[in-house]
Design an enzyme around this catalytic site. Structure first.
Site, PDB file in Angstrom:
ATOM      1  N   CYS A  55     -46.023 -42.029   9.537  1.00  0.00           N
ATOM      2  CA  CYS A  55     -45.124 -41.109  10.252  1.00  0.00           C
ATOM      3  C   CYS A  55     -45.117 -41.410  11.745  1.00  0.00           C
ATOM      4  O   CYS A  55     -44.066 -41.355  12.391  1.00  0.00           O
ATOM      5  CB  CYS A  55     -45.547 -39.657  10.032  1.00  0.00           C
ATOM      6  SG  CYS A  55     -45.521 -39.175   8.309  1.00  0.00           S
ATOM      7  N   ARG A 138     -40.214 -38.803   2.401  1.00  0.00           N
ATOM      8  CA  ARG A 138     -39.412 -39.292   3.539  1.00  0.00           C
ATOM      9  C   ARG A 138     -37.941 -39.268   3.117  1.00  0.00           C
ATOM     10  O   ARG A 138     -37.430 -40.245   2.572  1.00  0.00           O
ATOM     11  CB  ARG A 138     -39.854 -40.710   3.920  1.00  0.00           C
ATOM     12  CG  ARG A 138     -41.289 -40.776   4.335  1.00  0.00           C
ATOM     13  CD  ARG A 138     -41.755 -42.155   4.742  1.00  0.00           C
ATOM     14  NE  ARG A 138     -43.205 -42.188   4.680  1.00  0.00           N
ATOM     15  CZ  ARG A 138     -44.009 -41.698   5.615  1.00  0.00           C
ATOM     16  NH1 ARG A 138     -43.505 -41.167   6.695  1.00  0.00           N
ATOM     17  NH2 ARG A 138     -45.322 -41.722   5.470  1.00  0.00           N
TER      18      ARG A 138
HETATM   19  C1  BEZ Z   1     -48.592 -41.517   6.633  1.00  0.00           C
HETATM   20  O1  BEZ Z   1     -49.331 -42.428   6.971  1.00  0.00           O
HETATM   21  O2  BEZ Z   1     -47.661 -41.132   7.337  1.00  0.00           O
HETATM   22  C2  BEZ Z   1     -48.828 -40.862   5.305  1.00  0.00           C
HETATM   23  C3  BEZ Z   1     -49.267 -41.663   4.261  1.00  0.00           C
HETATM   24  C4  BEZ Z   1     -49.517 -41.065   3.038  1.00  0.00           C
HETATM   25  C5  BEZ Z   1     -49.303 -39.699   2.868  1.00  0.00           C
HETATM   26  C6  BEZ Z   1     -48.824 -38.934   3.924  1.00  0.00           C
HETATM   27  C7  BEZ Z   1     -48.584 -39.525   5.142  1.00  0.00           C
END
Ligand code: BEZ
Length: 241
Positions: A55, A138
C-alpha cells in the site's frame, strides 16, 4: 488467523451503474461522493491497510502520478478500513521517512477515506471475504463526469497495481467517448482505433468493397483507423476541455 466468511451477502456495483452515493470523513475533510465530483472523472480506489508495504508503494506512486491524472481531468480518492488518525500518521510517515524508487518527500494531497465501519467498502464490493473479511481488496472504480461507473478492476492483497494501466484506462475511456470508437488490445494514444462494427449487411459489403480513405478493414467486422496522438491528447487532456 485471518477471519474469512465467504458466505456473507455483499453487494457489488457493476459497470454502467451509478456510483453508490455516500458522505465520508477523509484526510482532506468531509466529501460528498460522487456529487462533489460531478463534471470530473474520478478514480475511487481501496487498499487493505495503512502502514503496509504494498500500500505504501502504491500511495507513493499514485501521489507522484497525480499531476498526470489531473492533466486528464481525473481526481483520486482512496479508502481503507482504518481510522482518520491512522491515515494521517501513515501519510506523515510516507512524507517524512520513506524513500522508494526515486520517490521521496511525497505528500499525498488527495482524500483518503476513513471507513472503520466498512459501510462504504461493503457497498462497493471492496470486501471480498475469500480474500479477507476485515481488509478491503485493491479495488479500482473509474467513474465518469456523470457519476457512472465505467471500469472496475480488482487486485488481491498481495498484488500492487499497475499505474500505467490506470492512466491508460482513463485515456482510453475519454478517447472512446470523444471519437465514438473503441480501443484495441494494449492501445495507447496515437495507436490505431477501432471504428464501430458494421451494423447491417449493406454497410459490411460497402466496407469491404469501397474502403474509406484512412480506414483499414481486416474483415467486415474489424476496421481500424489512425487518430494522431497529438489529436487524441488535444481532446482528452484537461486543457482541451
Ligand atoms: C501490503 O503490503 O500492503 C499488504 C500485503 C498483504 C495484506 C495487506 C496489505
Amino acid at each position: 488467523m485471518e477471519n474469512k466468511n465467504i458466505d456473507a451477502p455483499l453487494s457489488m456495483p457493476r459497470i454502467g451503474d451509478r456510483a453508490p452515493a455516500f458522505k465520508a470523513v477523509t484526510t482532506q475533510g468531509e466529501i460528498v461522493f460522487p456529487d462533489q465530483y460531478a463534471g470530473s472523472w474520478v478514480i475511487l480506489f481501496s487498499h487493505p491497510a495503512d502502514f503496509t508495504p504494498v500500500c505504501t508503494s502504491e500511495f507513493m506512486t499514485f501521489a507522484s502520478l497525480e499531476p498526470k491524472f489531473d492533466e486528464l481531468g481525473c481526481k483520486l480518492v482512496g479508502l481503507s478500513i482504518d481510522g482518520l488518525y491512522s491515515h494521517i500518521a501513515w501519510l506523515r510517515t510516507i512524507k517524512e521517512k520513506i524513500e522508494y524508487r526515486g520517490m521521496k518527500d511525497i505528500e499525498v494531497t488527495f482524500p483518503l477515506i476513513e471507513d472503520i465501519t466498512m459501510e462504504i467498502a461493503k457497498r462497493y464490493g471492496m470486501i471480498q471475504p475469500g480474500e479477507s473479511s476485515t481488509k478491503a481488496v485493491r479495488a479500482v472504480f473509474v467513474i465518469d463526469p456523470h457519476g457512472i461507473i465505467r471500469t472496475i478492476i480488482y487486485y488481491p492483497l498481495s498484488l500492487g497495481r499497475n499505474f500505467d494501466e490506470l492512466l491508460r484506462v482513463v485515456q482510453a475511456l475519454k478517447t472512446a467517448d470523444a471519437f465514438s470508437i473503441a480501443t484495441p488490445a494494449d492501445w495507447r494514444p496515437g495507436d490505431d482505433v477501432i471504428v464501430p462494427t458494421a451494423g447491417s449487411c449493406g454497410v459490411a459489403r460497402d466496407r469491404m468493397e469501397h474502403q474509406e480513405a484512412g480506414v483499414t478493414c481486416h474483415d467486415w467486422f474489424f476496421c481500424t483507423k489512425k487518430i494522431e496522438r497529438a489529436v487524441v491528447l488535444g481532446v482528452i487532456n484537461k486543457a482541451a476541455e
